[in-house]
Design a protein around this motif. Structure first.
Motif, PDB file in Angstrom:
ATOM      1  N   LEU A 253     112.548 -76.580  63.567  1.00  0.00           N
ATOM      2  CA  LEU A 253     112.636 -77.722  62.660  1.00  0.00           C
ATOM      3  C   LEU A 253     114.012 -78.371  62.710  1.00  0.00           C
ATOM      4  CD1 LEU A 253     110.670 -76.364  59.567  1.00  0.00           C
ATOM      5  CD2 LEU A 253     109.890 -78.015  61.278  1.00  0.00           C
ATOM      6  N   ARG A 254     115.061 -77.582  62.919  1.00  0.00           N
ATOM      7  CA  ARG A 254     116.399 -78.160  63.063  1.00  0.00           C
ATOM      8  C   ARG A 254     116.493 -78.978  64.350  1.00  0.00           C
ATOM      9  NH1 ARG A 254     116.288 -74.390  59.575  1.00  0.00           N
ATOM     10  NH2 ARG A 254     117.926 -73.938  58.051  1.00  0.00           N
ATOM     11  N   ARG A 255     115.852 -78.497  65.406  1.00  0.00           N
ATOM     12  CA  ARG A 255     115.814 -79.283  66.645  1.00  0.00           C
ATOM     13  C   ARG A 255     115.055 -80.587  66.426  1.00  0.00           C
ATOM     14  NH1 ARG A 255     113.027 -75.062  70.249  1.00  0.00           N
ATOM     15  NH2 ARG A 255     112.572 -76.891  71.538  1.00  0.00           N
ATOM     16  N   LEU A 256     113.963 -80.529  65.668  1.00  0.00           N
ATOM     17  CA  LEU A 256     113.198 -81.743  65.368  1.00  0.00           C
ATOM     18  C   LEU A 256     114.055 -82.734  64.583  1.00  0.00           C
ATOM     19  CD1 LEU A 256     110.559 -83.409  65.115  1.00  0.00           C
ATOM     20  CD2 LEU A 256     110.027 -82.057  63.071  1.00  0.00           C
ATOM     21  N   GLY A 288     116.263 -76.549  56.178  1.00  0.00           N
ATOM     22  CA  GLY A 288     117.671 -76.912  56.248  1.00  0.00           C
ATOM     23  C   GLY A 288     118.026 -78.118  55.402  1.00  0.00           C
ATOM     24  N   VAL A 289     117.082 -78.628  54.599  1.00  0.00           N
ATOM     25  CA  VAL A 289     117.359 -79.774  53.732  1.00  0.00           C
ATOM     26  C   VAL A 289     117.039 -79.395  52.285  1.00  0.00           C
ATOM     27  CG1 VAL A 289     116.841 -81.428  55.561  1.00  0.00           C
ATOM     28  CG2 VAL A 289     115.037 -80.759  53.964  1.00  0.00           C
ATOM     29  N   PRO A 290     117.643 -80.072  51.289  1.00  0.00           N
ATOM     30  CA  PRO A 290     117.295 -79.786  49.887  1.00  0.00           C
ATOM     31  C   PRO A 290     115.819 -80.101  49.634  1.00  0.00           C
ATOM     32  CG  PRO A 290     119.314 -81.070  50.036  1.00  0.00           C
ATOM     33  CD  PRO A 290     118.721 -81.074  51.413  1.00  0.00           C
ATOM     34  N   VAL A 291     115.157 -79.206  48.905  1.00  0.00           N
ATOM     35  CA  VAL A 291     113.724 -79.363  48.638  1.00  0.00           C
ATOM     36  C   VAL A 291     113.468 -79.151  47.150  1.00  0.00           C
ATOM     37  CG1 VAL A 291     111.397 -78.535  49.158  1.00  0.00           C
ATOM     38  CG2 VAL A 291     113.147 -78.525  50.958  1.00  0.00           C
ATOM     39  N   LEU A 292     112.784 -80.110  46.529  1.00  0.00           N
ATOM     40  CA  LEU A 292     112.384 -79.974  45.132  1.00  0.00           C
ATOM     41  C   LEU A 292     111.123 -79.115  45.034  1.00  0.00           C
ATOM     42  CD1 LEU A 292     112.929 -83.674  44.023  1.00  0.00           C
ATOM     43  CD2 LEU A 292     114.425 -81.722  43.566  1.00  0.00           C
ATOM     44  N   GLU A 293     110.853 -78.636  43.844  1.00  0.00           N
ATOM     45  CA  GLU A 293     109.788 -77.659  43.657  1.00  0.00           C
ATOM     46  C   GLU A 293     108.772 -78.155  42.635  1.00  0.00           C
ATOM     47  OE1 GLU A 293     109.907 -73.456  41.303  1.00  0.00           O
ATOM     48  OE2 GLU A 293     111.233 -73.619  43.054  1.00  0.00           O
ATOM     49  N   VAL A 294     107.494 -78.067  42.974  1.00  0.00           N
ATOM     50  CA  VAL A 294     106.402 -78.312  42.030  1.00  0.00           C
ATOM     51  C   VAL A 294     105.552 -77.058  42.009  1.00  0.00           C
ATOM     52  CG1 VAL A 294     104.359 -79.689  41.507  1.00  0.00           C
ATOM     53  CG2 VAL A 294     106.406 -80.806  42.402  1.00  0.00           C
ATOM     54  N   ALA A 295     105.691 -76.269  40.951  1.00  0.00           N
ATOM     55  CA  ALA A 295     105.021 -74.959  40.897  1.00  0.00           C
ATOM     56  C   ALA A 295     104.169 -74.776  39.652  1.00  0.00           C
ATOM     57  CB  ALA A 295     106.066 -73.843  40.977  1.00  0.00           C
ATOM     58  N   ASP A 296     104.097 -75.800  38.800  1.00  0.00           N
ATOM     59  CA  ASP A 296     103.291 -75.699  37.584  1.00  0.00           C
ATOM     60  C   ASP A 296     101.857 -76.109  37.921  1.00  0.00           C
ATOM     61  OD1 ASP A 296     102.302 -75.574  35.045  1.00  0.00           O
ATOM     62  OD2 ASP A 296     103.295 -77.388  34.326  1.00  0.00           O
ATOM     63  N   ASP A 297     100.985 -75.136  38.112  1.00  0.00           N
ATOM     64  CA  ASP A 297      99.614 -75.374  38.558  1.00  0.00           C
ATOM     65  C   ASP A 297      98.790 -75.956  37.408  1.00  0.00           C
ATOM     66  OD1 ASP A 297      97.076 -75.327  39.630  1.00  0.00           O
ATOM     67  OD2 ASP A 297      97.289 -73.349  40.535  1.00  0.00           O
ATOM     68  N   ALA A 298      98.332 -77.199  37.562  1.00  0.00           N
ATOM     69  CA  ALA A 298      97.553 -77.864  36.515  1.00  0.00           C
ATOM     70  C   ALA A 298      96.056 -77.871  36.812  1.00  0.00           C
ATOM     71  CB  ALA A 298      98.051 -79.304  36.349  1.00  0.00           C
ATOM     72  N   SER A 299      95.626 -77.198  37.885  1.00  0.00           N
ATOM     73  CA  SER A 299      94.201 -77.194  38.224  1.00  0.00           C
ATOM     74  C   SER A 299      93.452 -76.178  37.374  1.00  0.00           C
ATOM     75  CB  SER A 299      94.027 -76.860  39.709  1.00  0.00           C
ATOM     76  OG  SER A 299      94.474 -75.538  39.978  1.00  0.00           O
ATOM     77  N   PRO A 300      92.142 -76.371  37.191  1.00  0.00           N
ATOM     78  CA  PRO A 300      91.364 -75.396  36.423  1.00  0.00           C
ATOM     79  C   PRO A 300      91.087 -74.153  37.254  1.00  0.00           C
ATOM     80  CG  PRO A 300      89.921 -77.080  37.286  1.00  0.00           C
ATOM     81  CD  PRO A 300      91.314 -77.480  37.671  1.00  0.00           C
ATOM     82  N   ARG A 301      90.791 -73.067  36.560  1.00  0.00           N
ATOM     83  CA  ARG A 301      90.474 -71.816  37.256  1.00  0.00           C
ATOM     84  C   ARG A 301      89.356 -71.112  36.500  1.00  0.00           C
ATOM     85  NH1 ARG A 301      95.156 -67.717  36.973  1.00  0.00           N
ATOM     86  NH2 ARG A 301      94.277 -67.419  34.892  1.00  0.00           N
ATOM     87  N   GLY A 302      88.374 -70.635  37.226  1.00  0.00           N
ATOM     88  CA  GLY A 302      87.323 -69.853  36.603  1.00  0.00           C
ATOM     89  C   GLY A 302      87.814 -68.448  36.295  1.00  0.00           C
ATOM     90  N   GLU A 303      87.010 -67.708  35.577  1.00  0.00           N
ATOM     91  CA  GLU A 303      87.352 -66.319  35.269  1.00  0.00           C
ATOM     92  C   GLU A 303      87.467 -65.511  36.564  1.00  0.00           C
ATOM     93  OE1 GLU A 303      85.294 -62.424  33.081  1.00  0.00           O
ATOM     94  OE2 GLU A 303      84.101 -64.175  33.660  1.00  0.00           O
TER      95      GLU A 303
END
Length: 868
Positions: A253-256, A288-303
């Motif tokens: 990825l650094r080469r890219l 190798g670059v700053p990356v923001l995070e989205v980790a709050d899962d808002a999707s529904p889930r069955g039992e």
């Protein structure tokens, strides 16, 4: 395939079928995909009822050590950002998706703002849509440029199968947009006549890191129009990029990025990951670059009902008379059979290709005894099948034609197989992240689901089924990678120089270790300094210097002597211990004897046979300390981390009677030693500590050896590794430390980050190790605590009680561990690390190995360092 073609021992204690078909209705979780309503929802069985049925047979209930109930969760909707083109929103609605989940809208906002972002949410939470919507909107705008290609996107998947699956999804979703989104797969299977069209006209190219490394980057002038318009790089399933493979991908990825800058582009990275610890940290180390995070899962889930299942002890006895549990493979085959009889759509995940085939065959045989038509509704799914075969299996499972599938982790990644009711996991898959990824394959349409983890006879599996808090109350692991590993970095510096001469300004991109490597590469006559840049000097392709999958050399071909038929291949590092002359080799349920191993031509000649024994390689391992990076006191002893050199040589093999394990004889071998320079963690104990632990010289070697075995077995709980990725050596008096010492090392040249993780989590790691040994119900040691499947010297000497006392005294002086990720910048000995297997190498079989004295537990396979 008939039962009599299976390896002996498969039939042991196969439990009789005791279930009858049953269906239960369960309310469905609301989902925003209106076109994904499960087939026959009224017939969906409640997961608790399914588990009750599985546990209703004789002695079955006692096998469940814990049941965890995860309640259903409501979804949280949002709206797409205003900047998303109306045509794209309409296309998404045409696919039955009225509103995005909150995490999808948030990730799209970051992407449109030009901010790299990682979406780390659960399985089936819509991660793909989170990046596809902003990508489509940007491509649509780019298609209005004069050349019709004002924006391009590169999609990276760890496997070709996932890229092909995603390409179908992209074409289906973008169909209302006409020719604005021109998606195409570019990999080793792409016909040559299509490749030029893709380079010139495709604006959404799907590939894998291997093709990027070997095919796209070395030919970048032919990709110039694509690269100069590159707006987004999508990295799917980024948690799979760990260890040596992840370190290689980080440098690719650094080469890219370097070549994109050359063409005037600065792409935004959009990453999708299973739930992971500190995903933004892992993503930054990968890209190798700053990356923001989205980790709050808002999707529904069955039992989700999650059961931990421990197979019973059999009447058989193994090494040193240790009790033997029924195999996870046989137990999983029974569960898959019972689930199929109940009409429950299921997948059984198994760690090896051979195991997947075995479970499928056993289930088919058992189902044939109940109803001949049911046998056709179970199949195997693994790597090595033709693409069209795998697509047919996926479709048959999706439609309900197939009820059961025995699969390797080839099915673990994001391939859409929604509609499953249950997942059986035959053996802990190595990480909590992978465990949840596999469990999440069921219930993907929002309905309830059942997951069952079947423990192998292994210290880690046994520990987990009796300590459920280690699975359900702990976050998933931090993924580990080390882009500064010189064995990884050196060939990528050469590849970069071959792509464009390497300047001093480029070195910051590749990391602080690059400057010191360049003189070594010049001395090796790989690079040459001319004026202000380093140039590649050879005629061969620099990209061919390394295999980014870390396979460690040319695979050994296994060839049948009578027919010349190629049966398969074995990793170069594993060949000495698995296909040496006289070895018993299993392939597709048939048994072969190895007649010769030609290391120069990488060929093992075999012939079909039916010997009444198995073979186990024996080897010797020695280790020397090259450099100690960090050393801290542990009471009177020391805990250290640094560089070591491991020398391993397979010296003989044992023939053992099937089932009983009785040794029938030993044959010497003449194979060359292999040397590995890598990274290790090690700890020493003093005479005073031995006295307090009541360890006399007679039991010292066995106590150290037992502690070493168990610690290797437990390390995968704390680092994203498999026990076959690491090795160990214990010795009562090591010449470099002058004390009793236990080493645990990475089985890859230059290290993979696992030993470093072990160093920083040593207190909790060794505490769990002590607890696993002490709580085991055996008397003198068994495969569930201190015996190792890799110990070729018969797991001797081992002393269970001595190991417990030794670890107790050692841990009394253990310093407190700091909270958070111990590999943060500035931590002692810390390096750039991170990015999860799977995809761990698929189909890696256990090779029984280890030395005389010093005792050791070699990594599988120990890989020889490449010439840079």
């Amino acid at each position: 395939m008939a039962f009599n073609h299976l390896p002996a021992g498969v039939h042991d204690a196969l439990a009789p079928l005791s279930v009858t078909p049953v269906t239960h209705s369960v309310p469905m979780a609301k989902n925003h995909r209106s076109d994904r309503t499960p087939t026959d929802p009224a017939s969906r069985p409640a997961p608790g009822a399914v588990l009750d049925r599985l546990a209703s047979g004789p002695s079955r209930a006692s096998r469940i050590t814990h049941t965890e109930h995860l309640p259903p969760r409501e979804g949280r909707h949002a709206v797409w950002p205003d900047r998303i083109r109306a045509e794209v929103v309409a296309a998404v609605r045409a696919a039955g998706i009225e509103h995005p989940w909150a995490h999808q809208a948030r990730a799209a906002e970051h992407a449109l703002d030009g901010e790299s972002v990682v979406v780390a949410t659960g399985t089936a939470s819509g991660k793909s849509l989170a990046y596809l919507v902003p990508v489509f909107s940007t491509l649509l705008e780019g298609s209005e440029a004069p050349n019709g290609r004002g924006a391009t996107t590169l999609y990276l998947a760890p496997t070709k199968a996932l890229a092909a699956d995603q390409c179908r999804s992209v074409k289906e979703l973008s169909h209302p947009l006409g020719n604005s989104v021109r998606a195409a797969v570019y990999d080793g299977d792409t016909p040559f006549e299509e490749r030029e069209w893709i380079r010139q006209y495709a604006n959404y190219v799907l590939t894998n890191p291997d093709m990027l490394h070997r095919g796209i980057l070395p030919s970048h002038p032919r990709w110039s129009s694509f690269l100069k318009s590159l707006k987004y790089v999508v990295i799917d399933e980024c948690h799979t990029y760990r260890g040596v493979f992840g370190s290689h991908v980080a440098q690719v990825l650094r080469r890219l990025r370097r070549l994109c800058a050359r063409y005037g582009a600065s792409p935004v990275f959009l990453l999708a990951s299973a739930t992971a610890a500190e995903p933004s940290v892992a993503a930054r180390r990968l890209t190798g670059v700053p990356v923001l995070e989205v980790a709050d899962d808002a999707s529904p889930r069955g039992e989700l009902v999650f059961a931990l299942w421990e197979p019973p002890l059999t009447e058989l006895h193994g090494e040193k008379g240790a009790p033997v549990r029924r195999t996870a493979t046989a137990e999983a085959a029974d569960l898959l059979t019972d689930l199929t009889v109940q009409g429950v759509r299921s997948v059984a995940f198994v760690r090896s290709r051979r195991g997947a085939e075995l479970i499928s065959v056993i289930s088919q045989e058992r189902l044939g005894e109940v109803d001949r038509s049911l046998a056709r509704r179970v199949a195997a799914y693994r790597g090595g099948y033709l693409p069209e075969e795998r697509r047919a299996l996926e479709q048959a499972l999706h439609s309900g034609e197939l009820l059961g599938l025995a699969a390797t982790n080839a099915l673990e990644l994001g391939i859409d197989i929604s509609g499953l009711d249950a997942v059986v996991i035959a053996g802990y898959p190595g990480t909590r992240a992978s465990l949840w990824q596999q469990a999440g394959r069921a219930g993907r349409s929002g309905q309830g689901a059942l997951a069952v983890l079947v423990a192998r006879d292994d210290p880690l599996d046994t520990f987990l089924v009796h300590h459920p808090e280690a699975l359900f109350d702990q976050p998933v692991e931090s993924t580990v990678l080390d882009p500064d590993n010189p064995y990884v970095l050196a060939p990528h510096l050469c590849a970069a120089a071959a792509e464009l001469p390497l300047t001093d300004e480029d070195l910051a991109l590749f990391g602080p270790a690059s400057e010191g490597l360049l003189p070594q590469l010049e001395a090796a006559k790989l690079l040459r300094r001319r004026t202000k840049a380093w140039h590649w000097t050879r005629r061969e392709r620099a990209a061919d210097l390394t295999d980014i999958r870390g396979e460690g050399g040319r695979p050994v071909q296994v060839v049948e002597t009578g027919t010349g038929r190629l049966l398969g291949t074995v990793d170069a590092g594993a060949a000495h211990s698995t296909v040496h002359e006289g070895a018993v080799h299993l392939h597709q349920g048939r048994t072969y004897l190895v007649r010769s191993l030609d290391l120069e031509d990488s060929v093992a000649l075999v012939e079909e046979a039916a010997p009444p024994y198995s073979t186990v390689a024996r080897d010797t391992t020695s280790i020397s300390v090259l450099e100690t990076d960090v050393e801290i006191p542990w009471g009177d002893g020391r805990l250290c981390y640094g560089s070591v050199e491991v020398t391993n040589q397979v010296v003989s093999f044992l023939r053992r009677r099937l089932i009983t394990g009785e040794v029938l004889g030993e044959t010497k071998l003449d194979l060359p030693p292999r040397t590995l320079r890598t990274r290790a963690v090690w700890w020493t104990v003093t005479e005073d500590q031995l006295d307090r632990a009541r360890i006399n010289p007679e039991i010292l070697g066995g106590s150290l050896h037992a502690a070493e075995h168990a610690s290797i077995g437990l390390l995968p709980l704390f680092a994203t590794c498999d026990r076959w990725d690491i090795g160990g050596v214990s010795i009562p008096l090591h010449p470099d430390t002058l004390l009793p010492t236990v080493f645990v090392y990475d089985g890859h040249p230059g290290g993979a980050g696992f030993a470093e993780r072990a160093f920083h989590t040593a207190r909790t790691w060794l505490t769990a190790t002590r607890q696993a040994i002490a709580s085991c119900e055996c008397d003198a040691g068994c495969p569930s605590c201190i015996q190792s499947p890799k110990c070729g010297n018969g797991n001797d000497p081992l002393h269970k009680r001595g190991a417990v006392r030794l670890l107790t005294v050692l841990l009394e002086g253990a310093p407190e561990e700091k909270e958070g990720d111990p590999r943060e910048e500035g931590a002692p000995g810390a390096k750039e690390a991170e990015g999860r297997n799977e995809s761990a190498p698929e189909g890696k079989e256990a090779a029984d190995e280890a030395p005389e004295r010093p005792t050791g537990d070699p990594a599988e396979p120990p890989k020889a360092p490449p010439s840079p």
